[in-house]
Design a protein around this motif. Structure first.
Motif, PDB file in Angstrom:
ATOM      1  N   UNK A  63       7.388 -13.750 -32.794  1.00 24.73           N
ATOM      2  CA  UNK A  63       7.361 -13.214 -31.712  1.00 24.73           C
ATOM      3  C   UNK A  63       5.488 -13.192 -31.822  1.00 24.73           C
ATOM      4  N   UNK A  64       5.501 -14.136 -30.524  1.00 23.13           N
ATOM      5  CA  UNK A  64       3.982 -13.708 -30.010  1.00 23.13           C
ATOM      6  C   UNK A  64       4.187 -12.941 -28.549  1.00 23.13           C
ATOM      7  N   UNK A  65       2.553 -12.796 -28.605  1.00 22.55           N
ATOM      8  CA  UNK A  65       3.077 -12.218 -27.151  1.00 22.55           C
ATOM      9  C   UNK A  65       1.697 -11.297 -26.408  1.00 22.55           C
ATOM     10  N   UNK A  66       1.781 -11.629 -25.414  1.00 24.43           N
ATOM     11  CA  UNK A  66       0.418 -11.343 -25.474  1.00 24.43           C
ATOM     12  C   UNK A  66       0.173 -11.379 -23.299  1.00 24.43           C
ATOM     13  N   UNK A  67      -1.558 -11.010 -23.281  1.00 23.43           N
ATOM     14  CA  UNK A  67      -1.378 -10.240 -21.327  1.00 23.43           C
ATOM     15  C   UNK A  67      -2.211 -11.910 -20.822  1.00 23.43           C
ATOM     16  N   UNK A  68      -1.638 -12.500 -19.926  1.00 22.20           N
ATOM     17  CA  UNK A  68      -2.463 -13.527 -19.116  1.00 22.20           C
ATOM     18  C   UNK A  68      -2.268 -13.139 -17.542  1.00 22.20           C
ATOM     19  N   UNK A  69      -3.847 -13.516 -17.028  1.00 17.79           N
ATOM     20  CA  UNK A  69      -4.027 -14.137 -15.817  1.00 17.79           C
ATOM     21  C   UNK A  69      -4.292 -15.449 -15.320  1.00 17.79           C
ATOM     22  N   UNK A  70      -4.201 -15.911 -14.540  1.00 21.92           N
ATOM     23  CA  UNK A  70      -4.422 -17.384 -13.429  1.00 21.92           C
ATOM     24  C   UNK A  70      -4.279 -16.935 -12.220  1.00 21.92           C
ATOM     25  N   UNK A  71      -5.459 -17.907 -11.901  1.00 18.77           N
ATOM     26  CA  UNK A  71      -4.983 -18.358 -10.016  1.00 18.77           C
ATOM     27  C   UNK A  71      -4.137 -19.053 -10.446  1.00 18.77           C
ATOM     28  N   UNK A  72      -3.233 -20.165 -11.250  1.00 19.24           N
ATOM     29  CA  UNK A  72      -2.387 -20.374 -10.837  1.00 19.24           C
ATOM     30  C   UNK A  72      -0.993 -19.905 -11.421  1.00 19.24           C
TER      31      UNK A  72
END
Length: 194
Positions: free
Chosen positions: A36-45
């Motif tokens: 399992x790959x987990x992360x937090x992401x934030x983008x203008x897109x």
């Protein structure tokens, strides 16, 4: 500014994971384990983004997708990936066991079918959002964690002193004037050029 990439272009964030740290996955065998790959992401897109897991030889890869629905909002992502039962994977050595890749723009030569293992070097799924293809786009990622099993656990925070000691294992120092080449296919080797 926006970049129009050719078929052979690719832009990515990548983490090399040493074979010692992933040999228990038994990839390349009938006993291959799910991760399992987990992360937090934030983008203008917004849209369908992608990345990939790949072996050290870059001849086995799993392009995965994830969705960012709201721009400029931190989004928690969890991706389950069944272990690869084919191909050659580095075992308990200091070679690259797994590349964890987040695609930021990938040409057709390095894009493949999503959510399936392939005998190719794919760094993102076909049709993934191209961050570099949009003028002024932003992309932030944090809390990346790859672990055995089908569910994500909380991000593992480690004390600074422990993390610093782990980083020293990969310490490399080379003078800019000499332009000394470093072997990036072998991890865990210290280089200290005068």
């Amino acid at each position: 500014s926006a970049y129009s990439f050719a078929a052979g272009d690719y832009f990515m964030l990548a983490q090399f994971i040493e074979g010692y740290n992933v040999s228990d996955l038994a990839w390349g065998t009938a006993n291959a384990k799910t991760v399992t790959l987990s992360f937090q992401v934030y983008s203008s897109l917004t849209g369908t983004f992608g990345g990939s897991l790949s072996n050290g030889a870059s001849n086995r890869s799993y392009p995965f997708t994830y969705t960012i629905s709201s721009a400029n909002t931190w989004t928690t992502i969890t991706v389950n990936i069944a272990g690869d039962t084919s191909g050659t994977w580095v075992g308990a050595t200091n070679g690259v066991g797994v590349y964890v890749i987040f695609g930021l723009g990938t040409g057709s030569s390095y894009s493949g079918t999503a959510n399936t293992w392939a005998s190719a070097a794919y760094y993102a799924p076909t049709g993934a959002v191209s961050v570099v293809g949009t003028n002024g786009a932003t992309f932030y990622i944090t809390g990346v964690q790859l672990e055995v099993g089908s569910s994500a656990t909380g991000f593992e925070y480690r004390q600074y002193t422990n993390e610093f000691a782990l980083c020293q294992r990969y310490y490399q120092k080379a003078p800019i004037t000499y332009g000394a080449a470093i072997n990036t296919t072998t991890l865990g080797t210290c280089y200290d050029f005068p």
